[in-house]
Enzyme design. Structure first.
Site: not given
Ligand SMILES: Nc1ncnc2c1ncn2[C@@H]1O[C@H](COP(=O)(O)OP(=O)(O)O)[C@@H](O)[C@H]1O
Ligand SMILES: [Mg+2]
Length: 229
Positions: A18, A21, A38, A106-108, A192
């Site tokens: 979370g 990534k 993935k 992308e790793g888990a 974002l």
């Molecule tokens: N830079 C960012 N701006 C807004 N939301 C983000 C940002 N980075 C991550 N998020 C939100 O945080 C949550 C986790 O991000 P995610 O990329 O899925 O993490 P991971 O792949 O590491 O598990 C998602 O809901 C994603 O949309």
């Molecule tokens: Mg992810």
């Protein structure tokens, strides 16, 4: 050991699940016109898989999103999610897909997230032999998580391209990670609002281009420490 040679792709890991990534991977896909993979997806019972999120955020055609080798319903580590379905996962199940484009893998979870009996995500990184991008939060706690992750990568002689800080910028945390970790910050990705195709396309510009990432001179400039390619 660091060879100075950058293969045709990167492995995106994080200090935690979370941390962003998938958002970083989406930016890299846009910036480099890269393929996405993935290798192991969990949590499909609760959320769309990361491949689906990448499709939505980047518009990358299906042929350029390589399907996970394993996918499971439970929101658990790959090892635990597989066990919940009585499935067998082995490290040598995972081979890089063939592509002539740059590949974003992308790793888990994070570096030491369990993959299967006898293997952590770090072992998958070693097997795939791609240089690593470590995604970290910007908020309180990130220095500890980032330095621990860097120690784990260093202990295994895994090659790091750099750290990406995702979230509201914190100059103090950034500085502490650079000084104590001895690593470069590859990019700082702002929040974002919301993550969407247009905001991802704009944010992709904060990342270096693929040619400079591949070039040894770019990498040498950053450090002589063995962790870094
Ligand atoms: N830079 C960012 N701006 C807004 N939301 C983000 C940002 N980075 C991550 N998020 C939100 O945080 C949550 C986790 O991000 P995610 O990329 O899925 O993490 P991971 O792949 O590491 O598990 C998602 O809901 C994603 O949309
Ligand atoms: Mg992810």
């Amino acid at each position: 050991m660091a060879s100075g040679f950058v293969r045709n792709g990167v492995f995106v890991t994080g200090t935690d699940t979370g941390v962003g990534k998938t958002i970083v991977a989406a930016c890299l896909v846009r910036r480099w016109n890269a393929d996405y993979w993935k290798p192991a997806q969990t949590g499909l019972a609760d959320e769309p898989g990361d491949s689906e999120t990448i499709t939505h955020l980047t518009g990358l055609p299906p042929a350029r999103i390589h399907p996970p080798r394993h996918a499971f319903a439970a929101s658990l580590s790959v090892e635990a999610a597989a066990a919940a379905e009585g499935a067998r996962v082995a490290l040598d199940d995972f081979d890089l897909p063939h592509t002539s484009e740059p590949l974003v893998v992308e790793g888990a979870g994070g570096v030491l997230a369990p993959l299967c009996a006898g293997a952590l995500t770090a072992d998958l990184m070693a097997r795939l032999a791609l240089p690593i991008i470590l995604v970290a939060r910007t908020t309180l706690g990130t220095i500890n998580h980032t330095l621990l992750s860097l120690e784990a990568l260093r202990a295994r002689n895994l090659q790091l391209l750099g750290v990406v800080l995702a979230g509201v910028a914190s100059a103090g945390n950034r500085d502490a990670i650079v000084r104590h970790g001895g690593v470069p910050i590859m990019a700082e990705l702002p929040r974002l609002e919301p993550p969407a195709p247009n905001t991802i396309a704009a944010a992709a510009a904060v990342f270096p281009d693929w040619k400079s990432v591949r070039s040894r001179s770019f990498l040498k400039k950053r450090t002589k420490k063995p962790l870094l390619v």
